[in-house]
Design a protein around this motif. Structure first.
Motif, short mmCIF file in Angstrom:
data_model
loop_
_atom_site.label_atom_id
_atom_site.label_comp_id
_atom_site.label_asym_id
_atom_site.label_seq_id
_atom_site.Cartn_x
_atom_site.Cartn_y
_atom_site.Cartn_z
N GLY A 200 -3.43 2.00 8.66
CA GLY A 200 -2.38 2.84 8.13
C GLY A 200 -1.38 3.28 9.18
O GLY A 200 -1.20 2.60 10.20
N ARG A 223 2.10 -1.95 -1.04
CA ARG A 223 0.94 -2.83 -1.30
C ARG A 223 1.34 -4.28 -1.08
O ARG A 223 2.50 -4.64 -1.16
CB ARG A 223 0.40 -2.62 -2.71
N HIS A 231 -2.51 -2.19 2.26
CA HIS A 231 -2.33 -1.38 1.05
C HIS A 231 -2.54 0.08 1.40
O HIS A 231 -3.55 0.44 2.02
CB HIS A 231 -3.36 -1.77 -0.03
N TYR A 232 -1.62 0.95 1.01
CA TYR A 232 -1.82 2.39 1.16
C TYR A 232 -2.73 2.90 0.05
O TYR A 232 -2.70 2.37 -1.08
CB TYR A 232 -0.50 3.15 1.08
N THR A 233 -3.52 3.92 0.34
CA THR A 233 -4.31 4.57 -0.71
C THR A 233 -3.40 5.50 -1.49
O THR A 233 -2.31 5.88 -1.05
CB THR A 233 -5.46 5.38 -0.10
N ASN A 234 -3.85 5.91 -2.68
CA ASN A 234 -3.08 6.86 -3.47
C ASN A 234 -2.88 8.18 -2.72
O ASN A 234 -1.81 8.80 -2.80
CB ASN A 234 -3.76 7.11 -4.81
N GLU A 235 -3.90 8.61 -1.99
CA GLU A 235 -3.78 9.85 -1.24
C GLU A 235 -2.72 9.74 -0.15
O GLU A 235 -1.96 10.68 0.11
CB GLU A 235 -5.14 10.24 -0.63
N GLU A 236 -2.66 8.60 0.51
CA GLU A 236 -1.64 8.40 1.54
C GLU A 236 -0.25 8.39 0.93
O GLU A 236 0.71 8.92 1.50
CB GLU A 236 -1.91 7.08 2.28
N LYS A 237 -0.13 7.79 -0.23
CA LYS A 237 1.17 7.77 -0.92
C LYS A 237 1.62 9.18 -1.27
O LYS A 237 2.81 9.53 -1.11
CB LYS A 237 1.08 6.89 -2.17
N ASP A 261 -1.78 -6.70 -7.19
CA ASP A 261 -2.72 -5.68 -6.73
C ASP A 261 -3.97 -5.71 -7.59
O ASP A 261 -3.90 -5.60 -8.82
CB ASP A 261 -2.06 -4.30 -6.81
N ASP A 263 -6.40 -3.57 -7.48
CA ASP A 263 -6.89 -2.21 -7.74
C ASP A 263 -6.15 -1.64 -8.95
O ASP A 263 -4.98 -1.25 -8.84
CB ASP A 263 -6.67 -1.34 -6.50
N ALA A 266 -4.50 1.82 -8.51
CA ALA A 266 -3.45 2.02 -7.51
C ALA A 266 -2.13 2.35 -8.19
O ALA A 266 -1.74 1.71 -9.17
CB ALA A 266 -3.30 0.79 -6.65
#
Length: 458
Positions: A200, A223, A231-237, A261, A263, A266
């Motif tokens: 990240g 992503r 891919h960024y996580t939802n929390e990172e976004k 994607d 996921d 996501a």
């Protein structure tokens, strides 16, 4: 009848390929062809109509059929191992299906073909795209969409047009899509970078950039990152959107491979700030037909008029024929069916590529391990000359890309190559990576016998 019909098709194509029939030449009459192939005139007519549909011949009323152009069967080298090309896999492109849609679009949009169409894009297509984007968790309305001639045009316009925050500078990930870097360089936009690895980004550094550098927008590929595959996580976004809100920075989200994607949970960044902070760019070049040159951008309402003005100065409007054909393709369900097949194929090929890299590459070489998308990046020891490596591998029919063009400052990064799985034959991936690994090991051993230790990008 089928044999005679096929025989006529093949004979005409062969005559053209052998240059016995050339551009503009007249074909033998229907009567003569019927006598030659000992079939009915009706069979000949059906074959000629099929050749006309394939744009190989055309009919002149009361005259006969003529050759459109010198027809050649595409020549491909079976020895090529193509890790370079980034367009969709040609073997599964829906050419015939889309041709039907194109023909329907010609019939349906006859008037628009001879006039300048809506500058914002066909309303009917924008309505279809609004429905389609809902599958990607982008909920908006047709009035906020602008159709562009590919995502590159959208990124170029966003780079040069003024933003409501009145700021001038841009932040990009490093590495990132080379087309965005080129636009920023050509337009002499002051650009700052935030390092991205498979772990990240540094959020403290990002916040400092936002706080101290008059940032107009942050360009991000959330992503299937190009070239890393990150891919960024939802929390990172959510954190990125929150920082953008705090410091009045816009986000330009390039979601070019959202469909790949794996996921299902996501979300795009747009989902966390749909009212104007995040500008969403969606291309159809990588999952569909690059030559279509259609993309869409979802803009804040207060930016639409200015964006259209800049677009108008560039090309007046995007091809109404391409827009109409895509609208029909989306509406009749063909696109969703196409996506199901390509998603399975690309997931399979990426899995094979990661397996091959794990199996054959030496332990002093690091590579990214994306969960989906087109791209994987390999980081090499500092003494490697990547341009020379590309040239020498080409002689072995192996094609790769130099990742240095995906960095704002080329001299700062470790030598790296980008591999794409989009057009490589899955049965050649292991062989290609074996030969790549052999090359790396031989060059490394010539230079030094000491192992190198690098920061992990896994």
């Amino acid at each position: 009848m089928t044999t005679k019909y096929s025989g006529i098709l093949e004979w005409v194509k062969q005559q053209i390929e052998d240059e016995k029939l050339k551009t503009g030449d007249k074909l033998p009459s229907i009567r003569l062809l019927a006598e030659q192939f000992q079939c009915s005139k009706n069979t000949v007519v059906k074959a000629l109509l099929q050749l006309e549909k394939q744009h190989i011949v055309y009919a002149k009323p009361k005259s006969g059929y003529y050759v459109v152009d010198h027809f050649q069967v595409p020549i491909t080298d079976d020895n090529d191992i193509d890790f370079l090309s980034a367009g969709p896999d040609k073997r599964i492109m829906p050419y015939e299906d889309f041709q039907h849609c194109m023909n329907q679009a010609i019939d349906h949009y006859k008037e628009q073909l001879f006039t300048y169409s809506e500058q914002q894009g066909l309303l009917s297509l924008r309505k279809e795209l609004t429905k389609y984007l809902q599958h990607l968790q982008v909920f908006t309305k047709p009035d906020r969409l602008v159709i562009t001639s590919g995502a590159q045009q959208a990124l170029h316009i966003l780079s040069v047009m003024p933003f409501p925050n009145g700021k001038k500078n841009v932040v990009i990930e490093q590495p990132t899509y080379f087309g965005m870097i080129d636009s920023l360089r050509l337009n002499q936009i002051t650009t700052l970078e935030i390092e991205l690895t498979m772990e990240g980004i540094d959020f403290e550094k990002l916040e400092k950039l936002f706080r101290t550098n008059d940032i107009k927008f942050f360009y991000i590929i959330p992503r299937c990152h190009n070239p890393l595959g990150h891919h960024y996580t939802n929390e990172e976004k959510k954190k990125i959107v929150a920082l953008a809100e705090k410091y009045d920075v816009y986000i330009v989200e390039d979601d070019y491979l959202a469909e790949l994607d794996t996921d299902s949970k996501a979300d795009p960044l747009f989902a966390y700030e749909p009212n104007g902070r995040v500008i969403y760019v969606k291309s159809f070049s990588k999952v569909f037909l690059p030559g279509l040159r259609i993309a869409t951008v979802v803009l804040p309402e207060k930016m639409i008029s200015s964006f259209i003005h800049y677009k108008f100065s560039s090309d007046f409007n995007t091809s109404p024929l391409s827009q109409g054909a895509l609208e029909i393709y989306l509406k009749n369900g063909m696109f969703q069916y196409h996506l199901e097949s390509i998603k399975k194929l690309y997931i399979k090929k990426l899995k094979i590529l990661i397996e091959a890299c794990s199996l054959y590459l030496p332990n002093y070489v690091q590579f990214t391990k994306p969960k989906s998308g087109f791209y994987l990046t390999i980081f090499l020891p500092s003494h490697f000359d990547i341009d020379k490596m590309i040239y020498q591998l080409q002689e072995k029919h192996i094609y790769i890309d130099n990742a240095s063009r995906m960095y704002l400052i080329k001299d700062k990064q470790q030598p790296a190559i980008r591999l794409s799985i989009s057009q490589v034959n899955e049965h050649k991936i292991h062989l290609g990576i074996q030969q790549l690994a052999t090359y790396i090991i031989e060059k490394h051993e010539k230079k030094t016998n000491n192992p190198f230790s690098f920061k992990s990008y896994h």
